[in-house]
Write a protein that holds these residues in place. Structure first.
Motif, PDB file in Angstrom:
ATOM      1  N   TYR A 196      -8.319   2.063   5.001  1.00  0.00           N
ATOM      2  CA  TYR A 196      -8.452   0.619   4.841  1.00  0.00           C
ATOM      3  C   TYR A 196      -8.415  -0.046   6.209  1.00  0.00           C
ATOM      4  O   TYR A 196      -7.837   0.488   7.152  1.00  0.00           O
TER       5      TYR A 196
ATOM      6  N   ASN B 244     -11.202  -2.292   1.721  1.00  0.00           N
ATOM      7  CA  ASN B 244     -11.571  -0.877   1.627  1.00  0.00           C
ATOM      8  C   ASN B 244     -12.903  -0.625   2.319  1.00  0.00           C
ATOM      9  O   ASN B 244     -13.521  -1.542   2.874  1.00  0.00           O
ATOM     10  N   MET B 245     -13.344   0.631   2.308  1.00  0.00           N
ATOM     11  CA  MET B 245     -14.554   0.997   3.029  1.00  0.00           C
ATOM     12  C   MET B 245     -15.810   0.376   2.425  1.00  0.00           C
ATOM     13  O   MET B 245     -16.850   0.336   3.065  1.00  0.00           O
ATOM     14  N   GLN B 246     -15.721  -0.118   1.191  1.00  0.00           N
ATOM     15  CA  GLN B 246     -16.858  -0.806   0.566  1.00  0.00           C
ATOM     16  C   GLN B 246     -16.861  -2.298   0.906  1.00  0.00           C
ATOM     17  O   GLN B 246     -17.746  -3.028   0.489  1.00  0.00           O
ATOM     18  N   GLY B 247     -15.833  -2.745   1.638  1.00  0.00           N
ATOM     19  CA  GLY B 247     -15.766  -4.151   2.027  1.00  0.00           C
ATOM     20  C   GLY B 247     -15.075  -5.039   1.017  1.00  0.00           C
ATOM     21  O   GLY B 247     -15.130  -6.264   1.125  1.00  0.00           O
ATOM     22  N   THR B 248     -14.408  -4.442   0.041  1.00  0.00           N
ATOM     23  CA  THR B 248     -13.707  -5.208  -0.992  1.00  0.00           C
ATOM     24  C   THR B 248     -12.254  -5.416  -0.588  1.00  0.00           C
ATOM     25  O   THR B 248     -11.588  -4.480  -0.146  1.00  0.00           O
TER      26      THR B 248
ATOM     27  N   SER C  95      -7.017   6.381   0.687  1.00  0.00           N
ATOM     28  CA  SER C  95      -8.273   6.077   1.348  1.00  0.00           C
ATOM     29  C   SER C  95      -7.976   5.536   2.732  1.00  0.00           C
ATOM     30  O   SER C  95      -6.830   5.522   3.170  1.00  0.00           O
TER      31      SER C  95
END
Length: 82
Positions: A63, A36-40, A61
């Motif tokens: 990805y 995801n955009m948070q890097g998770t 979202s």
């Protein structure tokens, strides 16, 4: 020269499932992950038995999908989940 192999995802945007398609050299998926955009990493699998992946549980979202092919090549593509 140009890259002989690219990966695309369809449909994109997607709601329920997304299918990995390789153009050029025919490769297969050895491992994939959705980041995801948070890097998770939110979804991943090794040696999936299909190039079609159920993404219905992912929140809507954007990805980045990373794929390692059986050839050892690394691919990435952006996916919009509706």
């Amino acid at each position: 020269g140009q890259s002989d192999t690219a990966m695309s995802l369809f449909p994109n945007p997607a709601k329920q499932t997304v299918t990995i398609q390789f153009s050029g050299n025919h490769d297969n998926v050895n491992k994939y992950s959705f980041v995801n955009m948070q890097g998770t990493v939110v979804l991943s699998d090794e040696k999936p038995n299909s190039n079609t992946i159920d993404i219905s549980k992912l929140p809507a979202s954007v990805y980045i999908m990373h794929v390692i092919g059986q050839s050892g090549k690394i691919y990435s593509a952006k996916l919009v989940k509706e």
